[in-house]
Design a protein around this motif. Sequence first.
Motif, PDB file in Angstrom:
ATOM      1  N   TYR A 149       0.851  -1.182   0.000  1.00 50.21           N
ATOM      2  CA  TYR A 149       0.000   0.000   0.000  1.00 50.21           C
ATOM      3  C   TYR A 149       0.888   1.232   0.000  1.00 50.21           C
ATOM      4  O   TYR A 149       2.095   1.146   0.252  1.00 50.21           O
ATOM      5  CB  TYR A 149      -0.979   0.027   1.183  1.00 50.21           C
ATOM      6  N   PRO A 247      -7.283   5.077   3.211  1.00 46.03           N
ATOM      7  CA  PRO A 247      -6.339   5.486   2.169  1.00 46.03           C
ATOM      8  C   PRO A 247      -5.177   6.292   2.764  1.00 46.03           C
ATOM      9  O   PRO A 247      -5.253   6.763   3.899  1.00 46.03           O
ATOM     10  CB  PRO A 247      -7.179   6.349   1.227  1.00 46.03           C
ATOM     11  N   ASP A 283     -15.336  -0.615   2.071  1.00 46.11           N
ATOM     12  CA  ASP A 283     -14.034  -1.282   2.088  1.00 46.11           C
ATOM     13  C   ASP A 283     -13.270  -0.919   0.825  1.00 46.11           C
ATOM     14  O   ASP A 283     -13.850  -0.682  -0.237  1.00 46.11           O
ATOM     15  CB  ASP A 283     -14.197  -2.808   2.150  1.00 46.11           C
ATOM     16  N   THR A 284     -11.949  -0.928   0.924  1.00 47.51           N
ATOM     17  CA  THR A 284     -11.076  -0.699  -0.214  1.00 47.51           C
ATOM     18  C   THR A 284     -10.631  -2.037  -0.785  1.00 47.51           C
ATOM     19  O   THR A 284     -10.354  -2.978  -0.040  1.00 47.51           O
ATOM     20  CB  THR A 284      -9.849   0.127   0.206  1.00 47.51           C
ATOM     21  N   TYR A 285     -10.558  -2.134  -2.118  1.00 47.33           N
ATOM     22  CA  TYR A 285     -10.120  -3.356  -2.800  1.00 47.33           C
ATOM     23  C   TYR A 285      -9.036  -3.010  -3.815  1.00 47.33           C
ATOM     24  O   TYR A 285      -9.007  -1.908  -4.372  1.00 47.33           O
ATOM     25  CB  TYR A 285     -11.282  -4.016  -3.549  1.00 47.33           C
ATOM     26  N   ARG A 286      -8.168  -3.986  -4.053  1.00 50.16           N
ATOM     27  CA  ARG A 286      -7.222  -3.905  -5.155  1.00 50.16           C
ATOM     28  C   ARG A 286      -7.276  -5.204  -5.949  1.00 50.16           C
ATOM     29  O   ARG A 286      -7.337  -6.282  -5.358  1.00 50.16           O
ATOM     30  CB  ARG A 286      -5.792  -3.673  -4.664  1.00 50.16           C
ATOM     31  N   GLU A 313      -7.576   0.102  -7.998  1.00 53.83           N
ATOM     32  CA  GLU A 313      -8.132   0.211  -6.646  1.00 53.83           C
ATOM     33  C   GLU A 313      -9.533   0.794  -6.729  1.00 53.83           C
ATOM     34  O   GLU A 313      -9.798   1.705  -7.513  1.00 53.83           O
ATOM     35  CB  GLU A 313      -7.241   1.098  -5.786  1.00 53.83           C
ATOM     36  N   MET A 315     -13.479   1.202  -4.183  1.00 51.10           N
ATOM     37  CA  MET A 315     -14.193   1.007  -2.929  1.00 51.10           C
ATOM     38  C   MET A 315     -15.585   0.472  -3.208  1.00 51.10           C
ATOM     39  O   MET A 315     -16.189   0.800  -4.238  1.00 51.10           O
ATOM     40  CB  MET A 315     -14.296   2.313  -2.136  1.00 51.10           C
ATOM     41  N   ASN A 337     -10.426  -0.071   6.015  1.00 46.69           N
ATOM     42  CA  ASN A 337      -9.967   1.315   6.022  1.00 46.69           C
ATOM     43  C   ASN A 337      -9.606   1.800   7.426  1.00 46.69           C
ATOM     44  O   ASN A 337     -10.037   1.217   8.433  1.00 46.69           O
ATOM     45  CB  ASN A 337     -11.050   2.231   5.450  1.00 46.69           C
TER      46      ASN A 337
END
Length: 588
Positions: A149, A247, A283-286, A313, A315, A337
Amino acid sequence: MNKLFLLFSIVLLFFNPVLADEIEDDPCRKSTEGKDFWFSFMESRNYHAAHYVEVTLTSPFTCNYEFRIGKSDVVLIKGTLLPDQPQQIRLDWKLVEATGSETTQEKAIHLTSDSPMNVYALNFDNNSSDVALIFPITSLGQEYYAVCYEPHISKSNQGAYGNGRNSEFLIVASEDSTLVTIVPTRVTDKLKPVGVPFNIKLSKGEVYQVQSMNDVNLADQGDLTGSYIQSNKPVAFFSGSLATTIPATSSVSAWDHLYEQIPPVQAWGKEFMAVPLKSRQRDTYRILGAYDNTMVKVGDDTYYLLKKGDYKEFMLEYTDPRIVESSKPIMLVQYSNSRTVDNAFTGGNGDPFMVIVSPLNQTKQNVTFVAYNSAQITDRYFVNVIAKDVSTPFITLDQGPILFTSLPNSGYSYAQVPISQGNHKLETNMPDMGFIAYVYGFGGVESYGYGVGFNLDIQLKLGFSYVTNDTLVLCQGTDVRLEAGAYFDKYSWSTGDTIPFITASKEAMYKITATTNTGCRLSDSLYIKVNDPVIDLGKDTSSCGPGLIVLDAGKQFETYKWQDESEDQIFTVLNTGEYSVTGKNIYG
């Protein structure tokens, strides 16, 4: 975020003795339980007296185990693990935690057991801790990509936090004469340039950590996600962050160490379900690609095109679980997060962690875990369970039914189940239809999460489709590269080719059988359908009175978009000008 009680919050016991025997006999099947482990710790904050590292062992069997460090054959610690009675073993962090960047260090942990066990590794420091599930040597690979990250802070303004909170990854050698090629996506701490391969040689028991250069006004520094690692022998690979926010922006606080063991490319998949973390607003995703021209579909309305080592990336809101599909293998990562991102929604509970989302076909049938008392997590323990619709009536939690929610038109269901402190067991008695599970917890200044119900089987899947799982649609005049994966040793295509990939453009059935030198033999097939939709609006130049020309794009499309953004099949011309339309059919 203070995680003093992290390891005591949850210790996971997942094991199916029958399945373990099957995995040992099947060279294509890989598991997270085993008898021989090589691992280590990435650098975390280590300037507090409270800093320590700890290894947790669990098994349904009696296990006689031994710890060795680095190249030494001397047993540092040995003991006996009793069935279903977890043991926590602290090690001197100075012996087993890598520090700094781009130096070879003799800090690998070698753990052996006479019976299968599961292993978890905790790196603790005040306000910054994380846990990783450790893979046995039989599940390691030779090709990896880092997922980390963005660093939030530079070395120049780090203050008391230490080391600029570098993005980082770690390589652990399990054999002598291990040759590793590294291609970093950012300038490293020792100023190795972006995209230029460099080689290292490791002996059994050695580790090599790479951190990003993070300082003010330097180009090409920061997030090492997408860095490529290839070795001639199996290695254990870890990546994450010394500490960062998610973030990584100036308005967000609450830093955390990110530490995960990364699956080899051979275990990546093409179909996933992204299920929200209960009690969080978003939620954050990659998504990370291993091959060029990888198309990824998130739900029904979002598309990404990835290059090799590329990531995107995004959300998702708590109301928005989605199926994620790809044309070639990808890795999907879910991030919790920082607590300030949705502080009002959660009441101030939750902090960063990362979870590797397992492909939907990497299921298990038996998972046991224990949620221990924590002063900081009193009632915010959860388990997410994912399974096929038809199998949900046969899945139980502590011998009781689970309330699943079906995701429409996907064939899969999910559950977000609040659980209490204490012992829990997930299981199904439906053969060949298991589940995937993730356990996590949130407190005011604490959080953790990691997958507990999944396998790491070698994968062979040629593609996904808008028609069926075995049909891929191409537009006329285009082609597609079908990848079997470079981790096999022999390839036999129906076209007569014997290489890892072929390029296909004609409508036909394509078949592949691939084998490894260890005896894994897998096959897959894919029918390619060529689609050639046509729009004909008539002559390129016409003249008539206003309103007397009607342009018809045809009925063969699902959506239409004209030059003025209108979306009807038919457009009535009122003025002199140029008119155009784009149509999209059921195949996209």
